[in-house]
Write a protein that holds these residues in place. Structure first.
Motif, PDB file in Angstrom:
ATOM      1  N   ALA A 364       0.824  -1.205   0.000  1.00 41.54           N
ATOM      2  CA  ALA A 364       0.000   0.000   0.000  1.00 41.54           C
ATOM      3  C   ALA A 364       0.863   1.261   0.000  1.00 41.54           C
ATOM      4  CB  ALA A 364      -0.922  -0.010   1.217  1.00 41.54           C
ATOM      5  N   ALA A 365       1.905   1.283   0.828  1.00 36.50           N
ATOM      6  CA  ALA A 365       2.774   2.461   0.899  1.00 36.50           C
ATOM      7  C   ALA A 365       3.456   2.724  -0.433  1.00 36.50           C
ATOM      8  CB  ALA A 365       3.806   2.266   2.010  1.00 36.50           C
ATOM      9  N   GLU A 366       3.943   1.673  -1.061  1.00 38.45           N
ATOM     10  CA  GLU A 366       4.619   1.827  -2.353  1.00 38.45           C
ATOM     11  C   GLU A 366       3.652   2.304  -3.426  1.00 38.45           C
ATOM     12  OE1 GLU A 366       6.330  -1.982  -3.035  1.00 38.45           O
ATOM     13  OE2 GLU A 366       8.069  -1.635  -1.730  1.00 38.45           O
ATOM     14  N   THR A 367       2.418   1.804  -3.404  1.00 40.80           N
ATOM     15  CA  THR A 367       1.432   2.199  -4.409  1.00 40.80           C
ATOM     16  C   THR A 367       1.033   3.659  -4.221  1.00 40.80           C
ATOM     17  OG1 THR A 367       0.572  -0.070  -4.430  1.00 40.80           O
ATOM     18  CG2 THR A 367      -0.800   1.629  -5.427  1.00 40.80           C
ATOM     19  N   ILE A 368       0.831   4.080  -2.985  1.00 39.11           N
ATOM     20  CA  ILE A 368       0.492   5.479  -2.725  1.00 39.11           C
ATOM     21  C   ILE A 368       1.613   6.396  -3.189  1.00 39.11           C
ATOM     22  CG2 ILE A 368       0.044   7.176  -0.901  1.00 39.11           C
ATOM     23  CD1 ILE A 368      -1.312   4.901   0.674  1.00 39.11           C
ATOM     24  N   GLU A 369       2.854   6.013  -2.900  1.00 41.25           N
ATOM     25  CA  GLU A 369       4.001   6.823  -3.323  1.00 41.25           C
ATOM     26  C   GLU A 369       4.069   6.921  -4.845  1.00 41.25           C
ATOM     27  OE1 GLU A 369       7.537   9.078  -3.181  1.00 41.25           O
ATOM     28  OE2 GLU A 369       5.851   8.760  -1.813  1.00 41.25           O
ATOM     29  N   LYS A 370       3.689   5.858  -5.525  1.00 45.62           N
ATOM     30  CA  LYS A 370       3.729   5.841  -6.987  1.00 45.62           C
ATOM     31  C   LYS A 370       2.651   6.739  -7.591  1.00 45.62           C
ATOM     32  CE  LYS A 370       2.934   2.680 -10.874  1.00 45.62           C
ATOM     33  NZ  LYS A 370       2.641   1.254 -11.242  1.00 45.62           N
ATOM     34  N   TYR A 371       1.437   6.687  -7.033  1.00 45.71           N
ATOM     35  CA  TYR A 371       0.299   7.348  -7.679  1.00 45.71           C
ATOM     36  C   TYR A 371       0.078   8.796  -7.249  1.00 45.71           C
ATOM     37  CZ  TYR A 371      -1.350   2.953  -9.731  1.00 45.71           C
ATOM     38  OH  TYR A 371      -1.464   1.812 -10.477  1.00 45.71           O
ATOM     39  N   HIS A 372       0.493   9.180  -6.031  1.00 46.69           N
ATOM     40  CA  HIS A 372       0.147  10.520  -5.568  1.00 46.69           C
ATOM     41  C   HIS A 372       0.867  11.600  -6.376  1.00 46.69           C
ATOM     42  CE1 HIS A 372       3.467  12.534  -3.299  1.00 46.69           C
ATOM     43  NE2 HIS A 372       4.002  11.326  -3.360  1.00 46.69           N
ATOM     44  N   ALA A 391      -3.056   2.309   5.594  1.00 36.53           N
ATOM     45  CA  ALA A 391      -2.231   2.402   4.384  1.00 36.53           C
ATOM     46  C   ALA A 391      -1.532   3.751   4.293  1.00 36.53           C
ATOM     47  CB  ALA A 391      -3.108   2.166   3.155  1.00 36.53           C
ATOM     48  N   ILE A 392      -2.265   4.825   4.605  1.00 42.02           N
ATOM     49  CA  ILE A 392      -1.659   6.167   4.549  1.00 42.02           C
ATOM     50  C   ILE A 392      -0.620   6.336   5.646  1.00 42.02           C
ATOM     51  CG2 ILE A 392      -2.144   8.629   4.846  1.00 42.02           C
ATOM     52  CD1 ILE A 392      -4.737   8.239   3.361  1.00 42.02           C
ATOM     53  N   ILE A 393      -0.883   5.799   6.813  1.00 42.40           N
ATOM     54  CA  ILE A 393       0.101   5.852   7.901  1.00 42.40           C
ATOM     55  C   ILE A 393       1.387   5.131   7.488  1.00 42.40           C
ATOM     56  CG2 ILE A 393       0.581   4.959  10.222  1.00 42.40           C
ATOM     57  CD1 ILE A 393      -2.409   5.545  10.843  1.00 42.40           C
ATOM     58  N   ALA A 394       1.243   3.981   6.860  1.00 40.58           N
ATOM     59  CA  ALA A 394       2.425   3.254   6.383  1.00 40.58           C
ATOM     60  C   ALA A 394       3.189   4.073   5.362  1.00 40.58           C
ATOM     61  CB  ALA A 394       1.988   1.916   5.771  1.00 40.58           C
ATOM     62  N   TRP A 395       2.471   4.757   4.481  1.00 36.20           N
ATOM     63  CA  TRP A 395       3.129   5.607   3.467  1.00 36.20           C
ATOM     64  C   TRP A 395       3.864   6.770   4.133  1.00 36.20           C
ATOM     65  CZ3 TRP A 395       1.076  10.655   2.076  1.00 36.20           C
ATOM     66  CH2 TRP A 395       1.789  11.279   1.068  1.00 36.20           C
ATOM     67  N   LEU A 396       3.248   7.404   5.125  1.00 36.25           N
ATOM     68  CA  LEU A 396       3.905   8.508   5.832  1.00 36.25           C
ATOM     69  C   LEU A 396       5.197   8.045   6.485  1.00 36.25           C
ATOM     70  CD1 LEU A 396       0.792  10.182   7.533  1.00 36.25           C
ATOM     71  CD2 LEU A 396       2.123  11.092   5.616  1.00 36.25           C
ATOM     72  N   LEU A 397       5.179   6.838   7.044  1.00 37.12           N
ATOM     73  CA  LEU A 397       6.381   6.305   7.686  1.00 37.12           C
ATOM     74  C   LEU A 397       7.445   5.945   6.665  1.00 37.12           C
ATOM     75  CD1 LEU A 397       4.671   4.016  10.368  1.00 37.12           C
ATOM     76  CD2 LEU A 397       6.022   6.071  10.831  1.00 37.12           C
ATOM     77  N   MET A 398       7.038   5.276   5.583  1.00 39.45           N
ATOM     78  CA  MET A 398       8.003   4.827   4.583  1.00 39.45           C
ATOM     79  C   MET A 398       8.718   5.996   3.925  1.00 39.45           C
ATOM     80  SD  MET A 398       7.395   2.573   1.096  1.00 39.45           S
ATOM     81  CE  MET A 398       6.936   4.049   0.152  1.00 39.45           C
TER      82      MET A 398
END
Length: 440
Positions: A364-372, A391-398
């Motif tokens: 989820a984190a990788e996908t959010i980083e790719k699409y945002h 999922a967003i929390i994981a993206w913020l951390l990653m």
């Protein structure tokens, strides 16, 4: 002999083996069920008074008989061994389930058909030579029709597709207008047919092969109790309460998803939709979950901007999509469909009320980083409170937009106050974050 010719001949051999085996099994099991039920003294009927107004249409014996030709021809038309295997497994499963029901819950047809003459009379006489009024619910005709209808629909286009649909509808209607079945046999047969399609999906990934998931005993047990409650209510109140059997079937499948199959049991497709058979099976549950998602969120915004073009929200309606012009969606909801969406769409299905795994957090984190970076991105689940928030929390951390899990949770809650991250989910996030931190 070339390899292509050899493979073709091998496929023909498989088709003949399947055709002969299924034919023998069909007549053997069907006749046995008829004979066994005829020896019992306690065989009743499930019939509604309004069914007495159903007309007898002698000509409808022709579409009724035609399913036998469709059955054999479908096996011969299968274009590959994979297609053949899925088709035959579905047909075999339908036969086994219906025969089991005939033996465990025997029923009989209670109307007496008058003597008929002409071609229709001859076809009826042939039919009654091996068929007796005992193999009733679920009507075996209906699950076979569901399976064959879906199979043939892939081969027909244009006007021929419409002709196929009309003819299949006539076959379905004929089980009533030939006075072979009562109405109760039809929806139960439809459920069995859809179940067989669900059991052996086109992608060859049967839910019964998915046995490496953690068991969710609490929610599995809760839905099993709902299954028992709705099933017993249907039997106790009878009559129109028998429709609760549909509800109980949906709850039973949901329970099995939590205990055995995981999110794959819902078979949500990569475009966010469900095929027709799965929709029919789960429809009572889908309706309940959709209403639940609206009741829990009607005081909140459908979506909230968190940071950097990333929005958090519930499964969006078409109106919300048009108003916000999202370019991408990351969907973590396994149990609800998404409306038609033409942008970038990524499905990471997670069961309701269950935490994301380490692998799902990473994905989820990788996908959010790719699409945002490509425009407005919506990360959603049924409510937009837990799975999508995680999922967003994981993206913020990653992406190191925050320095700790508590800061990440606080950042998301600042813009969507109803977010809930359980202690179990927080522990998974901490373990995942420590792993990616060590890699760096």
């Amino acid at each position: 002999m070339t390899s292509v010719t050899w493979r073709f001949n091998k496929l023909i051999t498989y088709k003949l083996i399947w055709l002969i085996s299924l034919t023998v099994f069909f007549f053997t099991s069907y006749n046995f069920a008829n004979w066994f039920t005829s020896t019992r003294n306690d065989v009743g009927s499930i019939v509604f008074e309004w069914e007495r107004s159903i007309p007898l249409w002698p000509w409808s014996i022709i579409p009724y008989w035609s399913i036998d030709c469709m059955y054999g021809l479908a096996i011969l038309l299968a274009s590959s061994y994979r297609t053949l295997k899925i088709l035959c497994f579905r047909l075999l499963s339908a036969q086994i389930i219906c025969i089991a029901c005939f033996l465990i819950f025997p029923l009989k047809y209670s109307f007496e058909r008058p003597v008929l003459d002409g071609l229709s009379g001859l076809l009826f006489d042939i039919l009654m030579g091996f068929d007796k009024p005992f193999n009733q619910a679920p009507s075996l005709h209906i699950p076979l029709l569901v399976i064959l209808w879906q199979f043939y629909a892939r081969y027909f286009r244009g006007i021929w597709r419409y002709i196929l649909h009309i003819w299949c509808l006539l076959i379905g209607l004929s089980v009533l207008t030939t006075w072979q079945h009562h109405f109760f046999d039809i929806p139960t047969g439809l459920w069995v047919g859809c179940f067989c399609v669900w059991l052996w999906p086109d992608n060859h990934l049967s839910p019964i092969t998915n046995d490496q998931l953690p068991k969710q005993y609490v929610w599995g047990s809760a839905y099993f109790l709902l299954f028992l409650l709705s099933f017993c209510s249907a039997i106790y109140f009878f009559s129109w309460a028998l429709w609760l059997l549909w509800v109980s079937g949906a709850f039973l499948l949901v329970s099995l998803n939590y205990l055995l199959f995981g999110a794959a049991g819902f078979q949500k497709q990569t475009n966010g939709h469900f095929n027709l058979a799965v929709t029919i099976l789960y429809l009572p549950y889908f309706i309940i979950m959709w209403v639940n998602s609206r009741l829990w969120t009607f005081k909140n915004n459908p979506t909230d901007l968190i940071i950097d073009n990333v929005y958090l929200g519930r499964i969006p309606s078409n109106k919300i999509l048009q108003a916000n012009q999202f370019t991408s969606i990351v969907d973590l909801c396994a149990e609800l469909p998404i409306t038609q969406f033409n942008g970038h769409y990524k499905l990471i299905p997670v069961l309701d009320m269950t935490p994301l795994t380490i692998e799902e957090c990473q994905q989820a984190a990788e996908t959010i980083e790719k699409y945002h970076k490509q425009g407005k991105l919506l990360v959603c689940c049924a409510l937009g409170y837990s799975r999508s928030a995680t999922a967003i929390i994981a993206w913020l951390l990653m992406t190191q937009r925050v320095t700790s899990l508590n800061e990440a949770i606080a950042t998301v809650k600042l813009y969507r106050h109803s977010v809930v991250i359980t202690a179990k989910q927080q522990l998974i996030l901490l373990n995942w974050y420590s792993k990616i931190t060590r890699r760096k």
